[in-house]
Design a protein around this motif. Structure first.
Motif, mmCIF file in Angstrom:
data_model
loop_
_atom_site.group_PDB
_atom_site.id
_atom_site.type_symbol
_atom_site.label_atom_id
_atom_site.label_comp_id
_atom_site.label_asym_id
_atom_site.label_seq_id
_atom_site.Cartn_x
_atom_site.Cartn_y
_atom_site.Cartn_z
ATOM 1 N N GLY A 55 8.270 1.956 -5.836
ATOM 2 C CA GLY A 55 8.501 1.007 -4.807
ATOM 3 C C GLY A 55 8.525 -0.297 -5.154
ATOM 4 N N ALA A 104 13.094 0.933 -2.002
ATOM 5 C CA ALA A 104 12.312 1.516 -0.867
ATOM 6 C C ALA A 104 12.061 2.971 -1.128
ATOM 7 N N THR A 105 10.961 3.339 -1.088
ATOM 8 C CA THR A 105 10.483 4.740 -1.533
ATOM 9 C C THR A 105 9.322 5.362 -0.526
ATOM 10 N N HIS A 107 4.904 4.490 2.624
ATOM 11 C CA HIS A 107 6.256 4.061 2.246
ATOM 12 C C HIS A 107 5.835 2.702 1.558
ATOM 13 N N LEU A 108 6.718 2.395 0.474
ATOM 14 C CA LEU A 108 6.607 1.327 -0.440
ATOM 15 C C LEU A 108 8.017 0.678 -0.503
ATOM 16 N N ARG A 109 7.917 -0.697 -0.613
ATOM 17 C CA ARG A 109 9.241 -1.518 -0.740
ATOM 18 C C ARG A 109 8.918 -2.692 -1.348
#
Length: 141
Positions: A70, A74-75, A81-83
Motif C-alpha cells: 500500500g 493502491a491495495t 484498503h491502503l494507498r
C-alpha cells in the motif's frame, strides 16, 4: 500410535509503537493517537489500536505485507484498503464501503515498523511462530 514430537515455539516477540494518525472527515482533519503492535504469535498482522475520547479503543488488524504494498500502490480487500497519498503519507480506508473511515499516517514510520517485523519473523517462517495446539485440540472435540 505415538505422537510425533512437537518442535518448541520460539519465544514470543512483540513490537509496539505509538503513532499519530489523522482521521480525514469532509469538514476537518482530526488527530488520533494510535498504538501499532506486532506479536510473533500472530505473525501475519499488525494491530492498530485507535485511542478515542471517552470510548473503548477501536482495533483494526492489517496484513503486514499489505502495508508495504500500500505504500507503493493502491491495495486492499474487504474492509481494509491502503494507498499512498500525494504528500508521501499513507491512506488507510477502514470499514465497509459507504460507512468507512479514512485515516492518514506517516508512511515511513509505519513501513519502518513493518520492516522490523520481518527481522523478528522472516517471510516464509510465520507458521513456525503460531501455536497450533489450541486449534488442533478444538478440532479433536
Amino acid at each position: 500410535m505415538p505422537k510425533p514430537p512437537v518442535a518448541p515455539l520460539p519465544p514470543p516477540r512483540v513490537l509496539t509503537q505509538p503513532m499519530a494518525m489523522e482521521l480525514l472527515t469532509p469538514d476537518a482533519v482530526v488527530p488520533i493517537e494510535t498504538t501499532v503492535t506486532y506479536t510473533s504469535r500472530d505473525p501475519h498482522a499488525l494491530s492498530i489500536v485507535f485511542h478515542l475520547l471517552d470510548e473503548a479503543p477501536v482495533v483494526w488488524r492489517v496484513d503486514r505485507e499489505m502495508v508495504l504494498t500500500g505504500s507503493l500502490t493502491a491495495t486492499g480487500a474487504g474492509e481494509v484498503h491502503l494507498r499512498p497519498a500525494p504528500d508521501g503519507r499513507l491512506l488507510l480506508r477502514l470499514g465497509p464501503a459507504g460507512h468507512c473511515a479514512e485515516v492518514r499516517c506517516d508512511q515511513d514510520g509505519l513501513a519502518r515498523l513493518v520492516r522490523d517485523t520481518f527481522v523478528l519473523v522472516p517471510q516464509g517462517t510465520e507458521e513456525n511462530h503460531i501455536d497450533w495446539q489450541p486449534l488442533l485440540a478444538a478440532l479433536r472435540t
